[in-house]
Design a protein around this motif. Structure first.
Motif, short mmCIF file in Angstrom:
data_model
loop_
_atom_site.label_atom_id
_atom_site.label_comp_id
_atom_site.label_asym_id
_atom_site.label_seq_id
_atom_site.Cartn_x
_atom_site.Cartn_y
_atom_site.Cartn_z
N LEU A 67 0.76 -1.17 0.05
CA LEU A 67 0.12 0.01 0.01
C LEU A 67 0.89 1.23 0.17
N VAL A 68 2.01 1.21 0.83
CA VAL A 68 2.77 2.29 0.69
C VAL A 68 3.61 2.51 -0.38
N LEU A 69 4.00 1.49 -1.01
CA LEU A 69 4.75 1.43 -2.23
C LEU A 69 3.85 2.21 -3.50
N ALA A 70 2.53 1.69 -3.41
CA ALA A 70 1.61 2.39 -4.45
C ALA A 70 1.47 3.74 -4.23
N VAL A 71 1.31 4.36 -3.28
CA VAL A 71 1.44 5.77 -2.80
C VAL A 71 2.93 6.45 -3.42
N VAL A 72 3.93 5.71 -3.34
CA VAL A 72 5.17 6.45 -3.93
C VAL A 72 5.07 6.18 -5.28
N PHE A 73 4.66 5.13 -5.74
CA PHE A 73 4.52 5.09 -7.22
C PHE A 73 3.83 6.36 -7.76
N ILE A 74 2.75 6.40 -7.11
CA ILE A 74 1.77 7.58 -7.68
C ILE A 74 2.46 8.87 -7.55
N VAL A 75 3.36 9.40 -6.41
CA VAL A 75 3.97 10.48 -6.10
C VAL A 75 5.04 10.73 -7.12
N GLY A 76 5.91 9.61 -7.26
CA GLY A 76 7.13 9.51 -8.13
C GLY A 76 6.57 9.78 -9.64
N THR A 77 5.76 9.10 -9.94
CA THR A 77 5.02 9.42 -11.45
C THR A 77 4.87 10.47 -11.83
N LEU A 78 3.91 11.24 -10.98
CA LEU A 78 3.48 12.61 -11.20
C LEU A 78 4.44 13.76 -11.21
N GLY A 79 5.73 13.38 -10.03
CA GLY A 79 6.65 14.48 -10.10
C GLY A 79 7.47 14.41 -11.52
N CYS A 80 7.71 13.25 -11.97
CA CYS A 80 8.36 12.94 -13.49
C CYS A 80 7.72 13.85 -14.31
N VAL A 81 6.12 13.62 -14.43
CA VAL A 81 5.36 14.35 -15.42
C VAL A 81 5.49 15.76 -15.25
N VAL A 82 5.50 16.33 -14.21
CA VAL A 82 5.48 17.72 -14.20
C VAL A 82 6.96 18.54 -14.13
N SER A 83 7.91 17.55 -14.19
CA SER A 83 9.33 18.22 -14.04
C SER A 83 9.73 19.31 -14.88
N PRO A 84 9.85 20.50 -14.53
CA PRO A 84 10.32 21.54 -15.53
C PRO A 84 11.70 21.48 -16.00
N THR A 85 12.50 20.69 -15.14
CA THR A 85 14.07 20.59 -15.58
C THR A 85 14.50 19.39 -15.13
N TRP A 86 15.63 18.99 -15.89
CA TRP A 86 16.28 17.64 -15.88
C TRP A 86 16.57 17.09 -14.34
N GLU A 87 16.93 18.23 -13.63
CA GLU A 87 17.52 17.94 -12.10
C GLU A 87 16.13 17.18 -11.41
N VAL A 88 14.81 18.02 -11.72
CA VAL A 88 13.60 17.61 -10.93
C VAL A 88 13.14 16.09 -11.66
N LEU A 89 13.47 16.08 -12.68
CA LEU A 89 13.17 14.70 -13.32
C LEU A 89 14.05 13.74 -12.67
N ALA A 90 15.30 13.84 -12.58
CA ALA A 90 16.16 12.89 -11.78
C ALA A 90 15.81 12.53 -10.77
N ALA A 91 15.47 13.68 -9.89
CA ALA A 91 15.09 13.37 -8.46
C ALA A 91 13.96 12.63 -8.15
N SER A 92 12.75 12.93 -9.30
CA SER A 92 11.58 12.18 -9.24
C SER A 92 11.76 10.94 -9.69
N ARG A 93 12.53 10.56 -10.57
CA ARG A 93 12.88 9.30 -11.06
C ARG A 93 13.52 8.18 -9.77
N PHE A 94 14.42 9.32 -8.92
CA PHE A 94 14.89 8.54 -7.78
C PHE A 94 13.84 8.03 -6.77
N VAL A 95 12.76 8.82 -6.69
CA VAL A 95 11.70 8.55 -5.64
C VAL A 95 11.22 7.24 -6.35
#
Length: 467
Positions: free
Chosen positions: A92-120
């Motif tokens: 259940l916790v992992l499902a929430v992290v999947f959602i947060v990480g995916t949305l972080g990747c989708v809205v990333s304005p820079t490659w640094e934010v994208l890289a951090a979101s992909r780490f999550v």
């Protein structure tokens, strides 16, 4: 547990409890689907990503590999959360992290934010890779464990295939649209939501409940996925084993035991050699590899879908065989086949003149390699990891093994592109040949046979072998 205690509706695959067990397996395996999609989607998204975010070869490697690094630590953390709070709650916790990480990747304005979101996102991928096989192994009866645990691998390769197809379709139609890679990544939020909602209705692992002293709850779960007499018999077997364990030693199983350390070394070695087949060099960089041997950009991304298709076909064949062939036999055959196709890829790149003939030869042998890998070593590694460790440290031990697996994965992800550039395709695949030969020696000498035995019986056997 002897075969004559197995109830008909378990062995024949019919009945409401078998259906319930199937639903549990499907829902939990959405974690594998996310694993596959999130690791495969970057394959076709790199070109539009590079244009929109200004990626250089160096930053491209960071964006690709940070998910893998996150997955390594996610495997360690996921194992500990799973052991402490339960397999169901961890998912259940992992499902929430999947959602947060995916949305972080989708809205990333820079490659640094994208890289951090992909780490999550990688934390969730790694946690799922360590938790889902354990959960499936612990809810499955011994005679069906191979088929159920390998469903997770089916979902992994299906997720990768889905990523390749979605990428090809979107790139072919809207490849020039700015930000189109965001749509490719956003698709992953759907199975993440399905995992979250599905696991809210799924039971906890009965073996984890027993380890917590919650026997009545464990019996209640078993009665929903086993016939009544089988549920009681299985519960009593696990209780009896726990009593024997307590009599044998006042100290619980821990990582300091020599036989446990040996099993972890086997698990880690399996993970390393699975990744050193180079399977993820194809899954991450397949489009670029096909471009290097002469395919156009559009042809490469379309042809790369064959790798996803043959992954699915390979795992389908593997499921048909995995409960009929001893694990060691299948493992040795898998390393033999993958090493052979590495050799053929290298020879094609070295001996055939550049042009369509070389390009198609490499494509055929790469696809054959993917088929053999996913039909043998892919599911076997995760299955054996779910079987060889004792209950009290199963998730932690798998977490350590999978951590090493993901580190090996990261090494492949980081080294493959510069290695291809520095020494060429042929020498790179000859390196994989050498690693494959080492894997054959390792598997023959150290990997135990686990087919057809209960998890408790395997633990007794490994303990006895260490005395």
């Amino acid at each position: 547990m002897s075969d004559d205690t197995v109830a008909p509706d378990v062995t024949t695959g019919r009945g409401p409890r078998v259906s319930r067990l199937g639903v549990v397996a499907v829902v939990a395996s959405f974690g594998g689907l996310l694993f596959g999609y999130d690791t495969g989607v970057i394959n076709g998204a790199l070109d539009p990503l590079g244009r929109d975010l200004g990626l250089t070869p160096g930053t491209e490697g960071v964006v690709v590999s940070l998910l893998v690094v996150g997955a390594a630590f996610g495997a360690l953390l996921g194992g500990r959360v799973s052991d402490r709070h339960g397999r169901r709650r961890a998912l259940l916790v992992l499902a929430v992290v999947f959602i947060v990480g995916t949305l972080g990747c989708v809205v990333s304005p820079t490659w640094e934010v994208l890289a951090a979101s992909r780490f999550v996102l990688g934390l969730a991928v790694g946690g799922a890779s360590a938790t889902v096989p354990v959960y499936l192994a612990e809810v499955a009866p011994a005679e069906r464990r191979g088929g159920l645990v390998t469903r997770n691998e089916v979902m992994i390769v299906s997720g990768q295939f889905a990523a390749f197809v979605v990428n090809a379709a979107i790139f072919t139609v809207w490849g020039d649209v700015e930000g189109i890679w965001r749509a490719m990544l956003l698709v992953a939020v759907l199975p993440a939501i399905a995992l979250l909602l599905g696991m809210l209705r799924m039971p906890e692992s009965p073996r984890w409940l027993l380890a917590q002293g919650r026997d009545d709850e464990a019996l209640g779960v078993l009665r929903t996925i086993r016939p009544p007499d089988r549920a009681a018999t299985e519960l009593e077997e696990v209780r009896r084993f726990a009593a024997e364990d307590a009599t044998r030693s006042a100290a619980p199983v821990d990582l300091s035991a020599r036989w446990v350390r040996r099993l972890i070394a086997v698990g880690a070695g399996l993970g390393v050699f699975q990744q050193f087949t180079g399977i993820n060099s194809v899954m991450y960089y397949g489009t670029q590899l096909l471009g290097d041997v002469g395919f156009s950009a559009n042809a490469s991304i379309v042809a790369n879908t064959l790798n996803g298709l043959f992954s699915v076909l390979g795992i389908t064949v593997g499921i048909l065989l995995i409960n009929r062939i001893d694990r060691r036999v299948m493992l040795l055959a898998g390393f033999t086949l993958t090493t052979t196709f590495h050799l053929l890829i290298g020879l094609s790149a070295a001996l055939l003149p550049p042009g369509p003939g070389q390009a198609w030869a490499v494509l055929v042998f790469v696809v054959a390699f993917v088929f053999c890998m996913q039909g043998t070593l892919g599911p076997l590694t995760w299955l054996i990891l779910s079987e060889i460790f004792p209950l009290s440290i199963r998730s932690v031990a798998i977490g350590i093994s999978v951590f090493v697996l993901w580190i090996a994965n990261a090494i492949v992800a980081l080294v493959f592109p510069p290695l291809i550039e520095a020494i060429g395709i042929a020498p790179t695949f000859f390196v994989f040949v050498v690693l494959g030969l080492a894997a054959l020696v390792f598997a023959h000498r150290y990997v135990p046979e686990t087919r057809g035995r209960s998890l408790e019986e395997l633990e007794r056997r490994f303990r006895a072998a260490a005395t």
